[in-house]
Design a protein around this motif. Structure first.
Motif, short mmCIF file in Angstrom:
data_model
loop_
_atom_site.label_atom_id
_atom_site.label_comp_id
_atom_site.label_asym_id
_atom_site.label_seq_id
_atom_site.Cartn_x
_atom_site.Cartn_y
_atom_site.Cartn_z
N GLU A 25 92.13 -6.11 79.32
CA GLU A 25 92.91 -6.54 78.16
C GLU A 25 93.13 -8.05 78.20
O GLU A 25 93.59 -8.61 79.19
N THR A 26 92.76 -8.72 77.10
CA THR A 26 92.96 -10.15 76.98
C THR A 26 93.09 -10.53 75.52
O THR A 26 92.47 -9.89 74.65
N ALA A 27 93.88 -11.54 75.24
CA ALA A 27 94.06 -11.97 73.86
C ALA A 27 93.00 -12.97 73.43
O ALA A 27 93.01 -13.46 72.30
N ALA A 28 92.07 -13.28 74.31
CA ALA A 28 91.15 -14.40 74.08
C ALA A 28 89.86 -14.01 73.36
O ALA A 28 88.99 -14.86 73.20
N VAL A 29 89.71 -12.75 72.95
CA VAL A 29 88.48 -12.35 72.27
C VAL A 29 88.81 -11.60 70.98
O VAL A 29 89.89 -11.02 70.84
N ASP A 30 87.87 -11.64 70.05
CA ASP A 30 87.94 -10.82 68.85
C ASP A 30 86.95 -9.67 69.01
O ASP A 30 85.82 -9.89 69.44
N GLY A 31 87.35 -8.48 68.62
CA GLY A 31 86.47 -7.35 68.84
C GLY A 31 86.38 -7.06 70.32
O GLY A 31 87.38 -7.13 71.05
N TYR A 32 85.16 -6.75 70.79
CA TYR A 32 84.96 -6.44 72.20
C TYR A 32 83.74 -7.18 72.73
O TYR A 32 82.74 -7.34 72.02
N LEU A 33 83.83 -7.59 73.96
CA LEU A 33 82.67 -8.10 74.69
C LEU A 33 82.35 -7.09 75.77
O LEU A 33 83.22 -6.72 76.57
N VAL A 34 81.11 -6.63 75.80
CA VAL A 34 80.70 -5.57 76.70
C VAL A 34 79.65 -6.10 77.67
O VAL A 34 78.66 -6.71 77.26
N HIS A 35 79.89 -5.86 78.97
CA HIS A 35 78.92 -6.19 80.01
C HIS A 35 78.57 -4.89 80.73
O HIS A 35 79.46 -4.23 81.27
N HIS A 36 77.29 -4.55 80.72
CA HIS A 36 76.84 -3.25 81.23
C HIS A 36 75.79 -3.49 82.31
O HIS A 36 74.74 -4.07 82.04
N TRP A 37 76.10 -3.03 83.53
CA TRP A 37 75.19 -3.21 84.65
C TRP A 37 74.49 -1.91 85.01
O TRP A 37 75.13 -0.86 85.12
N VAL A 38 73.18 -1.99 85.19
CA VAL A 38 72.39 -0.91 85.77
C VAL A 38 71.88 -1.44 87.11
O VAL A 38 71.21 -2.49 87.14
N PRO A 39 72.19 -0.78 88.22
CA PRO A 39 71.81 -1.34 89.53
C PRO A 39 70.33 -1.19 89.84
O PRO A 39 69.92 -0.57 90.82
N VAL A 40 69.52 -1.78 88.99
CA VAL A 40 68.07 -1.80 89.17
C VAL A 40 67.59 -3.22 88.87
O VAL A 40 67.81 -3.72 87.76
N GLY A 41 66.99 -3.86 89.85
CA GLY A 41 66.48 -5.22 89.64
C GLY A 41 65.11 -5.38 90.26
O GLY A 41 64.44 -4.40 90.59
N SER A 42 64.72 -6.62 90.45
CA SER A 42 63.36 -6.88 90.90
C SER A 42 63.11 -6.43 92.33
O SER A 42 61.96 -6.30 92.75
N ALA A 43 64.18 -6.18 93.12
CA ALA A 43 63.98 -5.67 94.48
C ALA A 43 63.29 -4.31 94.46
O ALA A 43 62.69 -3.90 95.45
N ALA A 44 63.39 -3.62 93.33
CA ALA A 44 62.75 -2.30 93.21
C ALA A 44 61.39 -2.37 92.53
O ALA A 44 60.76 -1.33 92.31
N ASP A 45 60.92 -3.57 92.17
CA ASP A 45 59.66 -3.70 91.43
C ASP A 45 58.47 -3.11 92.16
O ASP A 45 58.17 -3.52 93.29
#
Length: 435
Positions: A25-45
């Motif tokens: 919860e913060t008063a500094a944004v309008d609407g929502y900011l969403v950050h979504h992580w999937v733990p899959v990166g180049s180490a699995a390439d």
């Protein structure tokens, strides 16, 4: 061996039902900011660039899944070594719809050949743009491939042109099925509605996920932390990395006007796991400062070996820590002289450590930054999410209390273990005319 790190992200250790959603919860944004992580990166390439290309394909999910109009707008995505992050801005009344669309990232991919070719073209263009923007890019990549051979650090997350070209529809579908379908995701949402209200809504609509909330205006923040007990998202199995000697190499760069030195150290510092994030923050603050004894003070102001320098830390699973220094030589100083100066500086500093006064000043500064986190909520949300992935929720949100418990002796004992790196080296970049 460092190559064992590739086994740290294994599909069988993830449980989709234990995915988590944290509302801030913060008063500094309008609407929502969403950050979504999937733990899959180049180490699995399986092929360099697989995770990066998959990120592009999934970022086009709104079109490829026939969802129009999409609730995820102003979207962006980023691939690192161990996770892929999808960022989006969401309208006030479409949060649940956006969360539902993010769930589709784990559904069978089945992209059309046309979409694959389109995203391959875009991904290749990104790599070409990097080459154009950074004249020393290829030399830098070749250095990493040599210094960090047989490890996840050998290849950059963006991949290679050859790797992107070699990826097939079947291979991408299989990579997605193995890595994404059972991934235990983390979603951090910034919004200006009351945390308990949004948390109740998320809990009723997202029954398979753990949910929690905290307020950037409440003290202490953990009072509203409904994700207590959430462990690290990244598995910590694998053999310790192998130690190697110091690697120093030179490379010509046609457009370079003055010699530069890229100095890298990969360490596995030893300390209580809960204290590692707090210690990293103090070290990062010192390395970026101009305090007496800091790299800038010693190498720029005092010895005048460097005209300027920048240092950053990258934490990885299993307490691995990479430190990179990018330094420009001063005056008539040679790259070799600056390389030796950097080695001598870090050898001395990491063994001597911080004096109590400097340690106290840095610790107080880090605590103040955490207390003022509402002033930069977006940065706080991303940093907190990445710390949760690495260390688990409890350690990430308790960093202020951990900072208060730290002592100069504990900090300096930790620094001394960084001074015994697993891999270390310097790349000296020279104007082509000088070689």
């Amino acid at each position: 061996m460092l190559s064992s790190i590739r086994r740290w992200i294994a599909p069988e250790v993830h449980d989709a039902r234990s995915s988590a959603i944290l509302y801030i919860e913060t008063a500094a944004v309008d609407g929502y900011l969403v950050h979504h992580w999937v733990p899959v990166g180049s180490a699995a390439d399986p092929i360099p660039g697989a995770a990066h290309l998959l990120e592009h394909l999934l970022s086009a999910a709104g079109k490829s899944y026939g969802m129009a109009p999409t609730a995820l707008y102003s979207a962006n995505a980023f691939t690192s070594f161990f996770w892929t992050r999808f960022d989006a801005k969401v309208a006030q009344d479409r949060l649940i719809e956006a969360i539902d669309q993010l769930r589709l990232l784990r559904e069978p991919l089945d992209p059309s050949p046309k979409l694959i070719e389109t995203e391959k073209s875009i991904t290749r263009q990104e790599i070409y743009q990097y080459r154009s923007a950074f004249a020393e890019l290829e030399q830098h990549r070749a250095f990493d491939a040599q210094l960090f051979s047989n490890s996840f650090l050998e290849q950059w997350p963006m991949g290679t042109i050859e790797g992107i070209e070699a990826l097939t529809e079947r291979g991408l579908n299989e990579f997605h099925r193995q890595q994404y379908s059972a991934a235990r995701t983390l979603t951090v949402i910034l919004g200006n509605h009351a945390g308990p209200m949004v948390e109740r809504q998320l809990r009723s609509q997202c029954r398979s996920a753990r949910t929690g909330s905290l307020s950037l205006h409440a003290e202490p923040e953990r009072q509203k932390g409904g994700l207590r007990g959430s462990p690290s998202w990244l598995a910590h199995d694998g053999e310790p990395p192998a130690t190697t000697g110091f690697l120093e190499t030179t490379a010509p760069v046609p457009s370079l006007q003055r010699e530069r030195v890229l100095y890298k150290m990969l360490a596995q510092p030893s300390a209580e796991e809960a204290a590692q994030p707090a210690m990293r923050s103090i070290l990062a603050g010192f390395l970026a400062s101009r305090l007496p004894g800091s790299p800038h003070y010693e190498l720029v102001d005092k010895s005048r070996l460097a005209a300027k320098l920048e240092i950053w830390l990258e934490p990885f699973p299993n307490n691995l820590l990479r430190m990179t220094t990018d330094a420009l030589v001063a005056g008539e100083v040679s790259g070799e002289e600056l390389s030796r100066g950097l080695q001598q500086y870090f050898d001395g500093f990491l063994q001597t450590g911080l004096d109590p006064a400097t340690f106290g000043r840095l610790r107080d500064r880090e605590i103040k930054l955490l207390d003022n986190r509402a002033e930069s909520p977006r940065d706080f949300a991303v940093a907190l999410g990445e710390e949760i992935l690495l260390c688990g929720y409890d350690i990430a949100v308790d960093r202020r209390d951990t900072l208060r418990r730290l002592t100069p002796d504990g900090m300096n004992a930790w620094l001394a273990t960084i001074g015994k790196p697993l891999r270390a080296g310097a790349l000296i970049l020279k104007p082509e005319a000088a070689t």
